[in-house]
Design an enzyme around this catalytic site. Sequence first.
Site, PDB file in Angstrom:
ATOM      1  N   CYS A   1      35.395  26.313  18.151  1.00 39.93           N
ATOM      2  CA  CYS A   1      36.661  25.674  17.723  1.00 39.93           C
ATOM      3  C   CYS A   1      36.493  24.425  17.284  1.00 39.93           C
ATOM      4  O   CYS A   1      37.081  24.073  16.155  1.00 39.93           O
ATOM      5  CB  CYS A   1      37.635  25.655  18.791  1.00 39.93           C
ATOM      6  SG  CYS A   1      37.094  24.730  20.237  1.00 39.93           S
TER       7      CYS A   1
ATOM      8  N   HIS B   1      40.574  19.719  20.133  1.00 39.29           N
ATOM      9  CA  HIS B   1      39.048  19.861  20.931  1.00 39.29           C
ATOM     10  C   HIS B   1      38.355  18.872  19.947  1.00 39.29           C
ATOM     11  O   HIS B   1      36.914  19.308  19.784  1.00 39.29           O
ATOM     12  CB  HIS B   1      38.755  21.351  21.066  1.00 39.29           C
ATOM     13  CG  HIS B   1      37.535  21.285  22.239  1.00 39.29           C
ATOM     14  ND1 HIS B   1      36.924  22.601  22.331  1.00 39.29           N
ATOM     15  CD2 HIS B   1      37.128  20.463  22.972  1.00 39.29           C
ATOM     16  CE1 HIS B   1      36.147  22.088  23.282  1.00 39.29           C
ATOM     17  NE2 HIS B   1      36.166  21.105  23.629  1.00 39.29           N
TER      18      HIS B   1
END
Length: 224
Positions: free
Chosen positions: A112, A172
């Site tokens: 991600c 993130h």
Amino acid sequence: MKRREDSMISSHRSAARVRAAIGTAIALVFSVNAAGAAAESQPAARAPAREWKYYPQPPQAPAGAPNVLLIMTDDAGFSSASTFGGPFPTPTFDALAREGLRYNEFHTTAMCSPTRAALLTGRNSHAVASGSITNVSVDEKGYTSVIPDSAATMGRVLRDNGYDTAFFGKNHNTPLWETGPMGPFNHWPNAWGFDYFYGFNGAADDQFRPQLIENRNQVEPPAS
């Protein structure tokens, strides 16, 4: 007798003038009320915007500029959605694709943080120090998880061109050691050009009691 008749005629004329004056006044009142009601039914004219001579002007998006909505689905393969032949029905994505364009040469990184960094900056993830997820950052070129200031994000480009920008959901990409309540905040979504951020920092969070952040402040999750 004649004087009395003249007096009566004069009185009748005076009364007639009074009645005429009252009738005119009433007509004027009705006219004013009607004009007022008509004015109230019409939208108020907007005063022309004042043009400042010396104050710096904020950037304005060009007339007819489209809204931009960018969606990234985490932990989903490129061909998961039915839009690209996958097994999972995504009718809304299918409808959008029918009316727009499909890009089928996107470079996926299978993680991600690198994928988000590439999507935000338009660069290879290693070129923006995001070769892996932030949790395994190392002191090696392309792997520090610190997106350099020289790599402008989509949010910054849009904001600098007059757009209002927002970032929702999982972030993130902030270095792990900078995600605390005291910052520093120069690698948070606000600093990447997003006027508003609502989501969480990190790899994952509790589905029911997530540690939500609004801009820079932790907030309670909404009541279920």
